[in-house]
Design a protein around this motif. Sequence first.
Motif, PDB file in Angstrom:
ATOM      1  N   ALA A 100       0.846  -1.189   0.000  1.00  0.00           N
ATOM      2  CA  ALA A 100       0.000   0.000   0.000  1.00  0.00           C
ATOM      3  C   ALA A 100       0.882   1.240   0.000  1.00  0.00           C
ATOM      4  O   ALA A 100       2.093   1.163   0.239  1.00  0.00           O
ATOM      5  N   ASP A 101       0.255   2.381  -0.265  1.00  0.00           N
ATOM      6  CA  ASP A 101       1.015   3.629  -0.255  1.00  0.00           C
ATOM      7  C   ASP A 101       0.243   4.676   0.547  1.00  0.00           C
ATOM      8  O   ASP A 101       0.281   4.676   1.768  1.00  0.00           O
ATOM      9  N   LEU A 140      -0.961  -5.769  -9.788  1.00  0.00           N
ATOM     10  CA  LEU A 140      -2.036  -5.307  -8.916  1.00  0.00           C
ATOM     11  C   LEU A 140      -1.578  -4.115  -8.082  1.00  0.00           C
ATOM     12  O   LEU A 140      -2.302  -3.130  -7.928  1.00  0.00           O
ATOM     13  N   GLN A 141      -0.387  -4.197  -7.561  1.00  0.00           N
ATOM     14  CA  GLN A 141       0.137  -3.115  -6.721  1.00  0.00           C
ATOM     15  C   GLN A 141       0.216  -1.794  -7.483  1.00  0.00           C
ATOM     16  O   GLN A 141      -0.231  -0.754  -6.983  1.00  0.00           O
ATOM     17  N   SER A 142       0.748  -1.845  -8.687  1.00  0.00           N
ATOM     18  CA  SER A 142       0.969  -0.606  -9.438  1.00  0.00           C
ATOM     19  C   SER A 142      -0.276  -0.112 -10.165  1.00  0.00           C
ATOM     20  O   SER A 142      -0.430   1.090 -10.381  1.00  0.00           O
ATOM     21  N   GLU A 153      -5.101   1.066   2.357  1.00  0.00           N
ATOM     22  CA  GLU A 153      -4.476   1.525   3.591  1.00  0.00           C
ATOM     23  C   GLU A 153      -3.483   0.529   4.158  1.00  0.00           C
ATOM     24  O   GLU A 153      -2.726   0.869   5.077  1.00  0.00           O
ATOM     25  N   ALA A 154      -3.480  -0.693   3.671  1.00  0.00           N
ATOM     26  CA  ALA A 154      -2.603  -1.726   4.224  1.00  0.00           C
ATOM     27  C   ALA A 154      -2.085  -2.621   3.107  1.00  0.00           C
ATOM     28  O   ALA A 154      -2.727  -2.777   2.067  1.00  0.00           O
ATOM     29  N   ASP A 155      -0.911  -3.212   3.335  1.00  0.00           N
ATOM     30  CA  ASP A 155      -0.395  -4.187   2.397  1.00  0.00           C
ATOM     31  C   ASP A 155      -1.341  -5.378   2.320  1.00  0.00           C
ATOM     32  O   ASP A 155      -2.014  -5.730   3.295  1.00  0.00           O
TER      33      ASP A 155
END
Length: 440
Positions: free
Chosen positions: A100-101, A289-291, A300-302
């Motif tokens: 997450a970021d 998925l992350q990017s 809000e969370a990994d």
Amino acid sequence: MQMPAQSKAPPRDNHNQEATPFHDKQFLKAITVALMFFVGPTVAASARDARPVFSPTGPDASAYGEALGYPIGPPLKKQSNMVGNYSHADQLDPTHRVAADKPSLLRRAPQERALSYTFQGQTHSLQDYLDRNPTTSLLIVRDDTILFEHYQYGRTDHDRFYSQSMAKTITGMLIGIAINEGAIHSIDDVAQTYVPALTGMVLGQTSIRALLQMSSGIQFGQDYGGSDDDAKLTRMLFSPSGLSTSQAVSQFNIRADPPGTRWHYANINPEVLGLVLTQAAHMTPAEYLQSRIWQPMGAEADATWVVDHNDQEIAYCCFSATARDYARFGLMLAHDGAWNGKQIVPRQWVLDATQPVVAGSPLAIEQGPHPWGYGYLVWLMPGPRRTFVMEGVEGQRIFIDPATHLVLVHTAVRLKPTHDIGDSELLALWRALLDQTKAK
């Protein structure tokens, strides 16, 4: 290519309990859970506002391992381990992390949503539902506002809940992004165009569209009995068989029906799509998925995604995230792919993926003028209203209504994989919630 961080766990038959990824929150979480046991489930909601409500217990808690602290360990579906296992999957198998970021804002309603619904001739409340069903989290949101957020069995809003087959819909949305970006040229391309190892195999000669719609025609048994083709595939993926993932799926090489002519639910279809995505995007599904989704939508969370012994994500299941991040994903779909000020999944893809089916369509799961149906790895509720649901066995659900931007997230530890009476009750609850929301 920068690979996503990995959470390596021991082999399935040799588990330990290494630390969860929320190292900086563990002390707070431990204090929160301890307080629940001393002051009761309303520790976080004495005024019954829309803040999270935590309960240290739940229906039949003793059988679910309450006295043992809800332990983690094999087998996955042993009742006394299910609560722990379904909130700590990264301690059972190796995973790729989805980082997450900057979290997008979710507001809270000044008061918790109240609801009455009818089931089997009796009127019930949301708390009645929780008192009778092995639900680990129940979260209701509309637009950017949390209306109801409850956790049971000592679970909290920092726990990552196992999605089971809800992960399929995530895979389907990633395929849509890859098509939009040109990494995949067409939904009607066949799988071997991107996965040369499948060249000449029946699955390799199957279109991406047919795989998305569970209409590939591949002969593949899936009845959750432990000895079907699905169990065979799972064993090949998780045991050091020496087979690559493409070799494992190629063991199923009989076509029973022409593609696009008959709907048949089979985990082999999204698993092939995971290979297509990896090869086409030149990155792992977790990294994609992350990017493309997780950070743009403001998780809000990994999150974590279980990988097989070849380090390939299990595209048909095994993704874990917090309840609020599942809600953000559902809200993004409720807004036709847009969230956090961005168009994250192409709008037309979401519309195409979630249109109600018509009677007589091969994707109609039952008969009648407005049947249940299946879209692009997502379940379509009876129309003409466009409402759909992400589903996983043992009670994992995300209900989504684009017209009202209403989303319900439900995670659970049901003992029956399908056809549990809780399925019918949850559906009655959702329909009452939808009626209530439309009336406002």
